[in-house]
Structure formats: structure tokens, C-alpha cells
Design a protein around this motif. Structure first.
Motif, PDB file in Angstrom:
ATOM      1  N   VAL A 212      38.690  20.701 -40.517  1.00 45.77           N
ATOM      2  CA  VAL A 212      38.311  20.300 -39.145  1.00 45.77           C
ATOM      3  C   VAL A 212      36.802  20.353 -38.918  1.00 45.77           C
ATOM      4  CG1 VAL A 212      40.513  20.950 -38.118  1.00 45.77           C
ATOM      5  CG2 VAL A 212      38.702  22.667 -38.311  1.00 45.77           C
ATOM      6  N   ILE A 213      36.008  20.375 -39.978  1.00 49.71           N
ATOM      7  CA  ILE A 213      34.543  20.404 -39.815  1.00 49.71           C
ATOM      8  C   ILE A 213      34.050  19.168 -39.062  1.00 49.71           C
ATOM      9  CG2 ILE A 213      32.400  20.080 -41.107  1.00 49.71           C
ATOM     10  CD1 ILE A 213      33.314  22.200 -43.042  1.00 49.71           C
ATOM     11  N   LYS A 214      34.534  17.991 -39.442  1.00 52.37           N
ATOM     12  CA  LYS A 214      34.105  16.764 -38.757  1.00 52.37           C
ATOM     13  C   LYS A 214      34.542  16.751 -37.294  1.00 52.37           C
ATOM     14  CE  LYS A 214      34.096  11.715 -39.185  1.00 52.37           C
ATOM     15  NZ  LYS A 214      34.573  10.556 -40.000  1.00 52.37           N
ATOM     16  N   PRO A 215      35.816  17.086 -36.980  1.00 49.92           N
ATOM     17  CA  PRO A 215      36.203  17.187 -35.564  1.00 49.92           C
ATOM     18  C   PRO A 215      35.389  18.212 -34.789  1.00 49.92           C
ATOM     19  CG  PRO A 215      38.163  17.037 -36.930  1.00 49.92           C
ATOM     20  CD  PRO A 215      36.998  17.170 -37.861  1.00 49.92           C
ATOM     21  N   LEU A 216      35.038  19.328 -35.416  1.00 47.13           N
ATOM     22  CA  LEU A 216      34.233  20.339 -34.724  1.00 47.13           C
ATOM     23  C   LEU A 216      32.858  19.782 -34.377  1.00 47.13           C
ATOM     24  CD1 LEU A 216      35.122  23.557 -36.772  1.00 47.13           C
ATOM     25  CD2 LEU A 216      35.673  23.135 -34.378  1.00 47.13           C
ATOM     26  N   ASN A 217      32.272  19.003 -35.276  1.00 54.50           N
ATOM     27  CA  ASN A 217      30.982  18.370 -34.975  1.00 54.50           C
ATOM     28  C   ASN A 217      31.102  17.411 -33.793  1.00 54.50           C
ATOM     29  OD1 ASN A 217      29.287  19.623 -36.829  1.00 54.50           O
ATOM     30  ND2 ASN A 217      29.746  18.166 -38.449  1.00 54.50           N
ATOM     31  N   MET A 218      32.210  16.695 -33.708  1.00 53.82           N
ATOM     32  CA  MET A 218      32.435  15.790 -32.581  1.00 53.82           C
ATOM     33  C   MET A 218      32.636  16.567 -31.279  1.00 53.82           C
ATOM     34  SD  MET A 218      34.951  12.844 -34.123  1.00 53.82           S
ATOM     35  CE  MET A 218      34.463  11.803 -35.495  1.00 53.82           C
ATOM     36  N   LEU A 219      33.356  17.689 -31.370  1.00 46.26           N
ATOM     37  CA  LEU A 219      33.664  18.474 -30.173  1.00 46.26           C
ATOM     38  C   LEU A 219      32.447  19.199 -29.611  1.00 46.26           C
ATOM     39  CD1 LEU A 219      37.104  19.956 -31.284  1.00 46.26           C
ATOM     40  CD2 LEU A 219      36.724  18.349 -29.407  1.00 46.26           C
ATOM     41  N   ARG A 227      36.933  11.873 -27.867  1.00 42.21           N
ATOM     42  CA  ARG A 227      37.971  10.852 -27.695  1.00 42.21           C
ATOM     43  C   ARG A 227      37.394   9.444 -27.836  1.00 42.21           C
ATOM     44  NH1 ARG A 227      39.879  14.599 -23.715  1.00 42.21           N
ATOM     45  NH2 ARG A 227      41.930  15.439 -24.335  1.00 42.21           N
ATOM     46  N   THR A 228      36.202   9.232 -27.271  1.00 37.41           N
ATOM     47  CA  THR A 228      35.579   7.903 -27.381  1.00 37.41           C
ATOM     48  C   THR A 228      35.218   7.569 -28.821  1.00 37.41           C
ATOM     49  OG1 THR A 228      33.347   8.804 -26.983  1.00 37.41           O
ATOM     50  CG2 THR A 228      34.622   8.093 -25.053  1.00 37.41           C
ATOM     51  N   MET A 229      35.055   8.605 -29.645  1.00 41.20           N
ATOM     52  CA  MET A 229      34.756   8.392 -31.062  1.00 41.20           C
ATOM     53  C   MET A 229      36.017   8.220 -31.902  1.00 41.20           C
ATOM     54  SD  MET A 229      31.486   8.306 -31.406  1.00 41.20           S
ATOM     55  CE  MET A 229      31.245   8.604 -33.159  1.00 41.20           C
ATOM     56  N   GLY A 230      37.173   8.223 -31.231  1.00 40.85           N
ATOM     57  CA  GLY A 230      38.433   7.987 -31.925  1.00 40.85           C
ATOM     58  C   GLY A 230      39.118   9.237 -32.452  1.00 40.85           C
ATOM     59  N   LEU A 231      38.674  10.409 -32.033  1.00 42.47           N
ATOM     60  CA  LEU A 231      39.277  11.656 -32.511  1.00 42.47           C
ATOM     61  C   LEU A 231      40.564  11.942 -31.753  1.00 42.47           C
ATOM     62  CD1 LEU A 231      38.980  14.263 -34.258  1.00 42.47           C
ATOM     63  CD2 LEU A 231      37.838  15.299 -32.287  1.00 42.47           C
ATOM     64  N   ASN A 232      41.598  12.298 -32.496  1.00 40.91           N
ATOM     65  CA  ASN A 232      42.847  12.776 -31.883  1.00 40.91           C
ATOM     66  C   ASN A 232      42.627  14.243 -31.504  1.00 40.91           C
ATOM     67  OD1 ASN A 232      45.443  13.737 -31.293  1.00 40.91           O
ATOM     68  ND2 ASN A 232      46.392  12.274 -32.709  1.00 40.91           N
ATOM     69  N   ARG A 234      44.145  16.366 -29.450  1.00 43.56           N
ATOM     70  CA  ARG A 234      45.279  17.293 -29.423  1.00 43.56           C
ATOM     71  C   ARG A 234      45.646  17.755 -30.835  1.00 43.56           C
ATOM     72  NH1 ARG A 234      49.656  15.484 -24.761  1.00 43.56           N
ATOM     73  NH2 ARG A 234      48.216  15.661 -22.999  1.00 43.56           N
ATOM     74  N   ARG A 235      45.667  16.816 -31.765  1.00 44.58           N
ATOM     75  CA  ARG A 235      46.001  17.193 -33.143  1.00 44.58           C
ATOM     76  C   ARG A 235      44.924  18.110 -33.724  1.00 44.58           C
ATOM     77  NH1 ARG A 235      46.443  12.631 -37.699  1.00 44.58           N
ATOM     78  NH2 ARG A 235      44.179  12.735 -37.422  1.00 44.58           N
ATOM     79  N   SER A 236      43.664  17.785 -33.489  1.00 46.81           N
ATOM     80  CA  SER A 236      42.568  18.626 -33.982  1.00 46.81           C
ATOM     81  C   SER A 236      42.630  20.015 -33.357  1.00 46.81           C
ATOM     82  CB  SER A 236      41.219  17.975 -33.673  1.00 46.81           C
ATOM     83  OG  SER A 236      41.110  16.711 -34.299  1.00 46.81           O
ATOM     84  N   ARG A 237      42.925  20.058 -32.055  1.00 42.62           N
ATOM     85  CA  ARG A 237      43.040  21.337 -31.363  1.00 42.62           C
ATOM     86  C   ARG A 237      44.161  22.183 -31.952  1.00 42.62           C
ATOM     87  NH1 ARG A 237      44.493  20.909 -25.173  1.00 42.62           N
ATOM     88  NH2 ARG A 237      42.556  19.707 -25.066  1.00 42.62           N
ATOM     89  N   ALA A 238      45.301  21.530 -32.260  1.00 43.36           N
ATOM     90  CA  ALA A 238      46.433  22.265 -32.841  1.00 43.36           C
ATOM     91  C   ALA A 238      46.074  22.819 -34.224  1.00 43.36           C
ATOM     92  CB  ALA A 238      47.652  21.343 -32.939  1.00 43.36           C
ATOM     93  N   ILE A 239      45.356  22.032 -35.024  1.00 48.26           N
ATOM     94  CA  ILE A 239      44.946  22.512 -36.351  1.00 48.26           C
ATOM     95  C   ILE A 239      43.987  23.692 -36.219  1.00 48.26           C
ATOM     96  CG2 ILE A 239      43.715  21.904 -38.474  1.00 48.26           C
ATOM     97  CD1 ILE A 239      44.715  19.047 -38.113  1.00 48.26           C
ATOM     98  N   ILE A 240      43.068  23.618 -35.256  1.00 48.59           N
ATOM     99  CA  ILE A 240      42.119  24.719 -35.037  1.00 48.59           C
ATOM    100  C   ILE A 240      42.860  25.969 -34.588  1.00 48.59           C
ATOM    101  CG2 ILE A 240      40.213  25.504 -33.582  1.00 48.59           C
ATOM    102  CD1 ILE A 240      39.214  22.582 -33.577  1.00 48.59           C
ATOM    103  N   PHE A 241      43.819  25.808 -33.668  1.00 53.08           N
ATOM    104  CA  PHE A 241      44.608  26.961 -33.215  1.00 53.08           C
ATOM    105  C   PHE A 241      45.384  27.574 -34.385  1.00 53.08           C
ATOM    106  CE2 PHE A 241      45.038  25.297 -28.587  1.00 53.08           C
ATOM    107  CZ  PHE A 241      43.737  25.701 -28.343  1.00 53.08           C
ATOM    108  N   LEU A 242      45.980  26.717 -35.214  1.00 51.32           N
ATOM    109  CA  LEU A 242      46.749  27.208 -36.360  1.00 51.32           C
ATOM    110  C   LEU A 242      45.844  27.957 -37.329  1.00 51.32           C
ATOM    111  CD1 LEU A 242      49.351  27.381 -38.008  1.00 51.32           C
ATOM    112  CD2 LEU A 242      48.826  25.117 -38.949  1.00 51.32           C
ATOM    113  N   SER A 243      44.689  27.381 -37.624  1.00 49.96           N
ATOM    114  CA  SER A 243      43.738  28.033 -38.528  1.00 49.96           C
ATOM    115  C   SER A 243      43.294  29.381 -37.975  1.00 49.96           C
ATOM    116  CB  SER A 243      42.521  27.124 -38.737  1.00 49.96           C
ATOM    117  OG  SER A 243      41.513  27.783 -39.474  1.00 49.96           O
ATOM    118  N   THR A 244      42.980  29.418 -36.690  1.00 44.61           N
ATOM    119  CA  THR A 244      42.525  30.665 -36.073  1.00 44.61           C
ATOM    120  C   THR A 244      43.589  31.744 -36.143  1.00 44.61           C
ATOM    121  OG1 THR A 244      41.051  29.485 -34.574  1.00 44.61           O
ATOM    122  CG2 THR A 244      41.700  31.689 -33.932  1.00 44.61           C
TER     123      THR A 244
END
Length: 334
Positions: A212-219, A227-232, A234-244
Motif C-alpha cells: 500500500v505504499i503507492k496508495p499511502l502516497n496518494m492519501l 479518488r480522483t486519481m482512480g484509487l479504490n 475503501r479497498r486500500s483502507r481495508a488493506i491498511i487496517f488489516l496490515s495494522t
């Protein structure tokens, strides 16, 4: 920048050797080398190194990297410099599981059940963390505002802390002592058998953190921009929550709650590497986390030679609090 990474790696290697050498019993380098090569005939030294000190430094590296990586993810996701790996209530969920095992089961008279004994403190802490994760993920699917999830996580932590407080008040002296010892945190209580469970889970969590390094840079610029950059989102958030939860929840389950590493070390990485790019920050935070927890372990070992055993949480607090104060003052000046 590569020099900084190299210095951190060399520092971690040096601290690993110091941690193995230092302790209540001094062990010279040649003896350590003989044990690692399988040439040592002294069974006592072999046991001390292989069964006690080597697992301890491996756990310190894994726990430090895990807490720092989860802390960096939370600070970026919530865009809050004071967000830590336990902001979602993972720590509180683990504490509730341990409290139920150590404090409630004796009151109910079921502490002697074989299946319950086999689960133990570690299993209950893990179950508590996982239940909180499932609740947060289910809420995140319905709630788009990340700050609302942050507030819900804080309220969950407060509610769980109240339940744990009731259990502490009602618990026996022996069970209360066991719970308090767990809350102090320790990297030396993890056995080699438990390490075979902890290590793969932490590795999976760290791999997810790298994914999730690329999504984190977007966030970094907010969820709307992502979202305007095409990032999902909710899915990225779920992966971050799972990793944490895999990282912070597993470390808490096996080592107890270790404070300030996940909160402070991402800031140390930002300050030393002077970058907001998670391609640099993520490995830097992991290295700083491992380095800092190895330092804390070494300090505890040095103090232990004088006959005083310090919980690792006391050292991590003394190490992390000045960093947090500095960050708060710097942000207030801005």
C-alpha cells in the motif's frame, strides 16, 4: 540517503551483537560464534544463546519494525501526526482478551478448562484484536469519513478500558498481578516456538504495508484527491487496517503493549530522511523501529546486570516522549 540506510543497518547489526553478549551473564564473541557454528560443547551457553537471547533480539527487530510500519500507516491514513498503531482500538481489544483470560476466568471458575489453558494469554489477545479489526472493517464499508472511524475507534478503546477496569477491580490479587505484568510489555518472554508463529504473521503484515505504499502516497493529499486519481479508497483502507492489526495486534498479543515506538519512530524517519515519499519512509520507519527497540532491550539488559529488571515500556516511553513533544511543538510553531 543510501548512507543513512546503511548506517541504520550497521547499527542494528551492532546492537544485535551487543544484546546477545550483554545480560546477567557475559558471553564473549568467540563463544557466540562457536554456538552459531554448532561447535560449542557447553550446553548451558548454547541454551542461553539459542533459547533466550537470539529469540529476544529477533522479536525486538520484528516488533520494532511492525509497530513503526503500522504507526506510519495510521498517521498517513488519518492525516494526524499523533495517530499510532493502537488508534483503532487494537491495543484495547488485546487488553480485553488478556483481561478476560487472567481476571474473569478465575471468577467464573473455568480457568482450569484444558482448551482455555491451551489458548492462553497470547491467543486471547489475538482474538480480541481480530474482533476489533472485523468491527472496524465492517464500519469502514458504511462510513466514508475517515475521521468518523477514528472517533469510533477512540470510543471503543474507552469503552473497553472501562470493562477492563471493572475486571481489574473484581479480580484476585494473583490474576491482577499477572495482568499488570503483561501490560508492562516484554520481548524476552517469547519462546522460539511462539516465534515461529509471530514471525510469519509479522512478515505478512509488513508485505501488506509495502503493497500500500503507492496508495499511502496518494492519501497524503486526502481521500478526495486519491479518488480522483482512480484509487479504490475503501479497498486500500481495508488493506491498511488489516496490515495494522496483523502487525500491532500480533506484537501486542505476544509481547504486551509496547508504547511510543509506533507513534515516535515514523516521525524520526521523516526528520532524518527529510522525505514524505513512503517508498523511502516505510523502510526507514521499519529500520528506526527495529533500532530503537534493540536500544531499549540493550538498556534493559545492562540494568539487569545490576539485579534490577526494568520493563521495556519504561524505556520506550523515555525514548519516545521527547520525540512526540518535539513534533507537537514544531507543528504548533507552524
Amino acid at each position: 540517503m543510501p548512507i543513512l540506510f546503511l548506517l541504520l543497518v550497521v547499527g542494528c547489526v551492532a546492537l544485535v551483537m551487543l544484546d546477545i553478549i550483554t545480560g546477567t551473564t557475559y558471553i564473549p564473541l568467540d563463544a557466540i560464534w562457536s554456538v552459531l557454528c554448532g561447535d560449542m560443547e557447553d550446553a548451558t551457553l548454547t541454551t542461553i544463546i539459542v533459547k533466550m537471547r537470539l529469540p529476544k533480539v529477533i522479536v525486538a527487530i520484528l516488533a520494532g519494525a511492525a509497530l513503526s510500519a503500522s504507526g506510519l500507516q495510521m498517521q498517513t491514513l488519518f492525516r494526524n501526526p499523533l495517530a499510532g498503531p493502537y488508534v483503532l482500538g487494537v491495543n484495547s481489544g488485546a487488553s480485553l482478551g488478556v483481561a478476560l483470560f487472567t481476571l474473569a476466568t478465575p471468577l467464573l471458575g473455568i480457568s482450569a478448562l484444558p482448551w482455555l489453558v491451551s489458548v492462553g494469554v497470547t491467543g486471547m489477545a489475538w482474538i480480541g484484536s481480530a474482533l476489533i479489526l472485523l468491527l472496524i472493517i465492517s464500519l469502514s464499508r458504511r462510513i466514508r469519513n475517515i475521521n468518523t472511524i477514528l472517533i469510533i475507534g477512540m470510543m471503543l478503546s474507552s469503552a473497553i478500558s472501562a470493562v477492563v477496569g471493572i475486571l481489574q477491580y473484581m479480580g484476585s490479587e494473583e490474576s491482577l498481578k499477572a495482568f499488570v505484568v503483561w501490560t508492562m510489555g516484554s520481548v524476552s518472554t517469547v519462546t522460539m516456538e511462539q516465534l515461529w508463529v509471530l514471525a510469519p504473521v509479522v512478515v505478512v503484515g509488513l508485505v501488506l504495508a509495502m503493497v500500500v505504499i503507492k496508495p499511502l502516497n496518494m492519501l497524503l493529499l486526502g481521500e478526495g484527491y486519491a479518488r480522483t486519481m482512480g484509487l479504490n479508497v475503501r479497498r486500500s483502507r481495508a488493506i491498511i487496517f488489516l496490515s495494522t492489526t496483523l502487525l500491532a495486534g500480533s506484537v501486542t498479543a505476544f509481547c504486551g503493549p509496547i508504547g511510543f515506538i509506533g507513534l515516535a519512530m515514523p516521525h524520526v524517519a521523516r526528520i532524518t530522511f527529510r522525505s514524505a515519499d513512503h517508498r523511502i519512509l516505510m523502510p526507514a520507519a521499519m529500520l528506526w523501529g527495529a533500532f530503537s527497540l534493540l536500544v531499549c532491550t540493550y538498556v534493559c539488559d545492562v540494568v539487569a546486570r545490576s539485579g534490577v529488571m526494568l520493563p521495556v515500556n519504561t524505556i520506550t516511553s523515555l525514548l519516545g516522549i521527547p520525540v512526540i513533544i518535539y513534533v507537537v511543538l514544531r507543528n504548533s510553531n507552524r
